[in-house]
Scaffold this motif. Structure first.
Motif, short mmCIF file in Angstrom:
data_model
loop_
_atom_site.label_atom_id
_atom_site.label_comp_id
_atom_site.label_asym_id
_atom_site.label_seq_id
_atom_site.Cartn_x
_atom_site.Cartn_y
_atom_site.Cartn_z
N UNK A 35 75.93 30.58 16.35
CA UNK A 35 75.16 31.82 16.24
C UNK A 35 75.05 32.31 14.80
N UNK A 36 73.86 32.81 14.48
CA UNK A 36 73.56 33.46 13.20
C UNK A 36 73.68 32.56 11.98
N UNK A 37 73.73 31.24 12.18
CA UNK A 37 73.74 30.33 11.04
C UNK A 37 72.32 30.13 10.53
N UNK A 38 72.21 29.58 9.33
CA UNK A 38 70.89 29.35 8.74
C UNK A 38 70.88 28.04 7.96
N UNK A 39 69.78 27.32 8.12
CA UNK A 39 69.57 26.03 7.47
C UNK A 39 68.30 26.18 6.65
N UNK A 40 68.39 26.08 5.34
CA UNK A 40 67.31 26.44 4.43
C UNK A 40 66.47 25.22 4.04
N UNK A 41 65.40 25.42 3.25
CA UNK A 41 64.44 24.34 2.99
C UNK A 41 65.07 23.03 2.50
N UNK A 42 64.51 21.94 3.02
CA UNK A 42 64.79 20.58 2.59
C UNK A 42 66.21 20.10 2.86
N UNK A 60 73.48 26.96 5.05
CA UNK A 60 73.38 25.67 4.37
C UNK A 60 72.12 25.76 3.52
N UNK A 61 72.29 25.82 2.20
CA UNK A 61 71.17 26.13 1.32
C UNK A 61 70.36 24.90 0.93
N UNK A 80 83.82 13.26 11.52
CA UNK A 80 82.74 14.21 11.77
C UNK A 80 82.66 15.18 10.59
N UNK A 81 81.63 15.98 10.57
CA UNK A 81 81.50 17.06 9.58
C UNK A 81 81.66 18.37 10.33
N UNK A 82 82.72 19.09 9.98
CA UNK A 82 83.03 20.35 10.65
C UNK A 82 83.03 21.45 9.59
N UNK A 83 82.15 22.42 9.78
CA UNK A 83 82.00 23.53 8.85
C UNK A 83 82.32 24.81 9.61
N UNK A 84 83.24 25.61 9.09
CA UNK A 84 83.71 26.81 9.77
C UNK A 84 82.72 27.97 9.74
N UNK A 85 83.24 29.15 10.06
CA UNK A 85 82.46 30.39 10.10
C UNK A 85 82.41 31.02 8.71
N UNK A 86 81.32 31.73 8.45
CA UNK A 86 81.16 32.51 7.22
C UNK A 86 81.26 31.64 5.97
N UNK A 87 80.68 30.46 6.03
CA UNK A 87 80.68 29.53 4.91
C UNK A 87 79.33 29.59 4.21
N UNK A 88 79.36 29.58 2.89
CA UNK A 88 78.15 29.48 2.08
C UNK A 88 78.18 28.13 1.38
#
Length: 179
Positions: A35-42, A60-61, A80-88
Motif C-alpha cells: 500500500x501507498x508505494x510508488x514506482x517512478x519513470x523508467x 522507487x525513483x 529475493x529482493x526485499x524492500x521494507x516500509x518507508x524506504x526511499x
C-alpha cells in the motif's frame, strides 16, 4: 494505468491499495508492491527467477533497476529482493537480491548486491557500492565504493527518513488524482 505490468510463467505483479506505477515502468513477474508505494519513470523490475517485495510507503525513483538471483543447489533460497516500509530509493540505484530494512534512504546511483542486508534506519550515500553479503547495521551513514560506515545518524537525519517516504506518498497521490 497503462504501465507495462507483465506476467512471467503466469505470475503477475500485484499492487496494494493506492499504489502509483508510472506508465513508462516495466514490472515483470513476481513483484508485490504494498500500500501507498510508488514506482517512478523508467524503473525496470524483474521478479522472474525469484520474487521482489516492496513495502508500504516506499518509493522507487526514476531509472532504478530491481532484480533477484535464482535458486540453485549452492543457494537453495536464491536471493529475493526485499524492500521494507518507508524506504526511499534514489534515482538510478541498482538493487540486486538484497534485503533493505525500514526507514532506509538509498542514495542516487547506489548499487546494493546479492545477499547484502541493510538494517533499519540507515542512509547509504549517493554512488556507494554495497558488496555481496555485506551487513549495514542500523543507525549509521554509509558511503563509498566499497561502502564504509561513516558516522552515526543524527536525530534530525533519523526523523527525516519517514518524512522522505511520506513526501513521496503525497506526491504519488497527486499523480493518482491526475489519472
Amino acid at each position: 494505468m497503462t504501465s507495462s505490468l507483465r506476467s512471467y510463467k503466469n505470475i503477475h505483479p500485484t499492487l496494494g491499495n493506492n499504489v502509483y506505477v508510472d506508465p513508462s515502468c516495466v514490472l515483470v513477474g513476481d513483484i508485490r508492491c504494498d500500500d501507498d508505494s510508488s514506482i517512478w519513470p523508467l524503473v525496470a523490475a524483474r521478479g522472474d527467477v525469484n520474487y521482489i517485495n516492496i513495502g508500504k510507503r516506499t518509493n522507487i525513483q526514476d531509472g532504478t533497476v530491481l532484480h533477484v538471483s535464482r535458486i540453485s543447489e549452492d543457494n537453495p533460497k536464491g536471493f529475493p529482493l526485499i524492500i521494507g516500509d518507508d524506504v526511499t530509493v534514489g534515482h538510478k540505484a541498482m538493487l540486486h537480491g538484497c534485503q533493505i530494512g525500514h526507514r532506509v534512504l538509498v542514495g542516487m546511483g547506489a548499487i546494493i548486491l546479492d545477499g547484502a542486508i541493510i538494517e533499519d534506519d540507515v542512509i547509504i550515500g549517493a554512488g556507494s557500492l554495497v558488496p555481496p553479503n555485506k551487513r549495514l547495521v542500523s543507525g549509521f551513514l554509509y558511503v563509498g565504493s566499497p561502502v564504509k560506515q561513516t558516522r552515526p545518524l543524527t536525530e534530525k537525519e533519523k526523523a527525516f527518513l519517514p518524512r522522505s517516504a511520506n513526501n513521496y506518498v503525497i506526491l504519488k497521490n497527486e499523480y493518482l488524482c491526475d489519472l
